[in-house]
Design a protein around this motif. Sequence first.
Motif, mmCIF file in Angstrom:
data_model
loop_
_atom_site.group_PDB
_atom_site.id
_atom_site.type_symbol
_atom_site.label_atom_id
_atom_site.label_comp_id
_atom_site.label_asym_id
_atom_site.label_seq_id
_atom_site.Cartn_x
_atom_site.Cartn_y
_atom_site.Cartn_z
ATOM 1 N N THR A 99 0.841 -1.196 0.000
ATOM 2 C CA THR A 99 0.000 0.000 0.000
ATOM 3 C C THR A 99 0.878 1.249 0.000
ATOM 4 O O THR A 99 1.976 1.231 0.528
ATOM 5 C CB THR A 99 -0.873 0.011 1.281
ATOM 6 N N ILE A 100 0.333 2.326 -0.580
ATOM 7 C CA ILE A 100 0.979 3.636 -0.429
ATOM 8 C C ILE A 100 0.325 4.351 0.738
ATOM 9 O O ILE A 100 -0.894 4.427 0.820
ATOM 10 C CB ILE A 100 0.796 4.499 -1.696
ATOM 11 N N THR A 101 1.138 4.861 1.637
ATOM 12 C CA THR A 101 0.623 5.721 2.700
ATOM 13 C C THR A 101 1.152 7.128 2.457
ATOM 14 O O THR A 101 2.359 7.327 2.368
ATOM 15 C CB THR A 101 1.077 5.219 4.087
ATOM 16 N N MET A 148 11.423 9.417 -11.145
ATOM 17 C CA MET A 148 10.688 8.313 -11.771
ATOM 18 C C MET A 148 11.636 7.216 -12.249
ATOM 19 O O MET A 148 11.313 6.026 -12.159
ATOM 20 C CB MET A 148 9.834 8.841 -12.923
ATOM 21 N N ALA A 149 12.807 7.615 -12.732
ATOM 22 C CA ALA A 149 13.791 6.630 -13.185
ATOM 23 C C ALA A 149 14.279 5.785 -12.009
ATOM 24 O O ALA A 149 14.525 4.583 -12.156
ATOM 25 C CB ALA A 149 14.966 7.335 -13.864
ATOM 26 N N ILE A 150 14.390 6.415 -10.853
ATOM 27 C CA ILE A 150 14.812 5.677 -9.655
ATOM 28 C C ILE A 150 13.804 4.582 -9.336
ATOM 29 O O ILE A 150 14.169 3.444 -9.040
ATOM 30 C CB ILE A 150 14.958 6.638 -8.447
ATOM 31 N N VAL A 151 12.525 4.918 -9.427
ATOM 32 C CA VAL A 151 11.500 3.918 -9.114
ATOM 33 C C VAL A 151 11.515 2.790 -10.155
ATOM 34 O O VAL A 151 11.356 1.618 -9.803
ATOM 35 C CB VAL A 151 10.110 4.568 -8.975
ATOM 36 N N ASP A 152 11.747 3.136 -11.407
ATOM 37 C CA ASP A 152 11.909 2.089 -12.430
ATOM 38 C C ASP A 152 13.005 1.115 -12.023
ATOM 39 O O ASP A 152 12.848 -0.101 -12.127
ATOM 40 C CB ASP A 152 12.306 2.713 -13.774
ATOM 41 N N GLU A 153 14.103 1.680 -11.579
ATOM 42 C CA GLU A 153 15.258 0.877 -11.188
ATOM 43 C C GLU A 153 14.923 -0.003 -9.979
ATOM 44 O O GLU A 153 15.450 -1.102 -9.831
ATOM 45 C CB GLU A 153 16.400 1.838 -10.853
ATOM 46 N N LEU A 154 14.044 0.504 -9.135
ATOM 47 C CA LEU A 154 13.707 -0.247 -7.925
ATOM 48 C C LEU A 154 13.036 -1.579 -8.239
ATOM 49 O O LEU A 154 13.119 -2.520 -7.447
ATOM 50 C CB LEU A 154 12.794 0.581 -7.014
ATOM 51 N N PHE A 155 12.387 -1.671 -9.397
ATOM 52 C CA PHE A 155 11.768 -2.947 -9.757
ATOM 53 C C PHE A 155 12.826 -4.045 -9.861
ATOM 54 O O PHE A 155 12.514 -5.215 -9.703
ATOM 55 C CB PHE A 155 10.980 -2.820 -11.072
ATOM 56 N N LEU A 194 2.728 7.723 -9.294
ATOM 57 C CA LEU A 194 1.993 7.067 -8.211
ATOM 58 C C LEU A 194 1.607 5.644 -8.602
ATOM 59 O O LEU A 194 1.643 4.727 -7.779
ATOM 60 C CB LEU A 194 0.738 7.873 -7.849
ATOM 61 N N HIS A 195 1.281 5.486 -9.867
ATOM 62 C CA HIS A 195 0.913 4.158 -10.347
ATOM 63 C C HIS A 195 2.115 3.213 -10.289
ATOM 64 O O HIS A 195 2.014 2.068 -9.864
ATOM 65 C CB HIS A 195 0.381 4.263 -11.785
ATOM 66 N N GLN A 196 3.259 3.748 -10.681
ATOM 67 C CA GLN A 196 4.533 3.026 -10.593
ATOM 68 C C GLN A 196 4.765 2.542 -9.149
ATOM 69 O O GLN A 196 5.077 1.377 -8.912
ATOM 70 C CB GLN A 196 5.610 4.073 -10.877
ATOM 71 N N LEU A 197 4.603 3.465 -8.211
ATOM 72 C CA LEU A 197 4.847 3.148 -6.802
ATOM 73 C C LEU A 197 3.843 2.125 -6.281
ATOM 74 O O LEU A 197 4.185 1.240 -5.497
ATOM 75 C CB LEU A 197 4.779 4.436 -5.960
ATOM 76 N N SER A 198 2.626 2.256 -6.745
ATOM 77 C CA SER A 198 1.589 1.357 -6.291
ATOM 78 C C SER A 198 1.835 -0.070 -6.801
ATOM 79 O O SER A 198 1.649 -1.047 -6.076
ATOM 80 C CB SER A 198 0.258 1.967 -6.740
ATOM 81 N N ARG A 199 2.306 -0.190 -8.037
ATOM 82 C CA ARG A 199 2.670 -1.510 -8.581
ATOM 83 C C ARG A 199 3.831 -2.113 -7.795
ATOM 84 O O ARG A 199 3.833 -3.293 -7.474
ATOM 85 C CB ARG A 199 3.090 -1.409 -10.057
ATOM 86 N N LEU A 200 4.808 -1.279 -7.507
ATOM 87 C CA LEU A 200 5.980 -1.736 -6.753
ATOM 88 C C LEU A 200 5.548 -2.291 -5.396
ATOM 89 O O LEU A 200 5.984 -3.370 -4.976
ATOM 90 C CB LEU A 200 6.949 -0.563 -6.564
ATOM 91 N N ALA A 201 4.665 -1.543 -4.724
ATOM 92 C CA ALA A 201 4.180 -1.949 -3.394
ATOM 93 C C ALA A 201 3.496 -3.303 -3.481
ATOM 94 O O ALA A 201 3.747 -4.197 -2.674
ATOM 95 C CB ALA A 201 3.222 -0.896 -2.842
ATOM 96 N N GLU A 202 2.644 -3.426 -4.478
ATOM 97 C CA GLU A 202 1.817 -4.608 -4.570
ATOM 98 C C GLU A 202 2.612 -5.849 -4.971
ATOM 99 O O GLU A 202 2.509 -6.893 -4.352
ATOM 100 C CB GLU A 202 0.709 -4.344 -5.577
ATOM 101 N N ILE A 203 3.423 -5.708 -5.997
ATOM 102 C CA ILE A 203 4.138 -6.866 -6.513
ATOM 103 C C ILE A 203 5.130 -7.420 -5.505
ATOM 104 O O ILE A 203 5.255 -8.614 -5.326
ATOM 105 C CB ILE A 203 4.903 -6.493 -7.804
ATOM 106 N N TYR A 204 5.851 -6.544 -4.834
ATOM 107 C CA TYR A 204 6.929 -7.007 -3.966
ATOM 108 C C TYR A 204 6.591 -6.953 -2.485
ATOM 109 O O TYR A 204 7.484 -7.043 -1.643
ATOM 110 C CB TYR A 204 8.216 -6.232 -4.276
#
Length: 316
Positions: A99-101, A184-191, A232-242
């Motif tokens: 979840t995003i808080t 945004m590139a950082i979050v891409d990398e976080l995947f 935000l969508h990127q972050l939400s996917r990251l939260a959910e998948i991992y």
Amino acid sequence: EVRSITDLPGVGPATANKLIEAGYATLEAIAVATPQELSAAAGIPITTAQRIIKAAREALDIRFKTALEVKKERMQTRKITTGSRNLDDLLGGGIETKTITEFFGEFGSGKTQICHQVAVNVQLPVEKGGLSTPDKVAKAVYIDTEGTFRWERIEAMSKRWGLDPDEVMSNILYIRAINSDHQMAIVDELFNIVPKENIKLVIVDSVTGHFRAEYPGRENLAARQQKLNRHLHQLSRLAEIYDVAVIITNQVMAKPDVFYGDPTQAVGGHVLYHAPGVRVQLRKSRGNKRIARIVDAPHLPEGEAVFMITDYGIAD
Ligand code: ADP
Ligand code: MG
């Protein structure tokens, strides 16, 4: 187990490079591609592309589920203590994974202090409110857009729990985001990084700063919102998948009604309009006291919690 594109069947180093160059660097990107475009981009047969896409979707668990499965998955979400019992109770137990808080509030309301504290707390063992297991420390990523991260605060907050401050700091991956594209590139990398490093918490403090600075005024509002929503969508996917907790902060004016230039603030301040998540408004109270209020959360009761910002961190 398929965790990155190189784990997909039929994707050797050469194909992986072609996919990455063509912009298909993540399982998500491949999962939503068509066999035709993937085939053209990587120079692979359509049947191979189909197989890769199917494997990516399976890895991401994109399929019909029964409501019961959804329930069971949701019950597996875990919680990180904030350091304040009052605030934890307000949040239904703490900061939730998957979840995003969002913490939003005026300058000095405690957003950054909460981020520091939770980056420490995630490392506590499960029975103490963290997500570390006996064999694996739960790590945090701290994306700092305003330069307000202070290692001294991490040190003080670690000592509070009797943790070794240097060890705690070595488990917080810090990065300064220099603009919204970089953010945004950082979050891409976080995947790629998150699953390898047992990262259980990702912090973006603040999520909105660069976007507001780069897209000022009403005339840029639509473009800004669109890009921010993508983030935000990127972050939400990251939260959910991992199974990761994501904390974002958002600075708003104390009196939105007088800040008429920015309609996103007038509506109530938070940015998670279209993304799932929990929105917490922070207000200053007397001295080091702060008031938190949950906004717009169907599954949490209305109410407020009072907590304190102390030398040793967030407390009651
Ligand atoms: P925000 O990110 O919402 O702008 P912060 O999280 O930076 O606000 O909170 C700043 C407040 O935290 C300060 O006004 C101060 O009250 C408190 N604070 C910061 N450092 C300490 C400390 N070492 N001891 C006690 N309180 C602190
Ligand atoms: Mg701050």
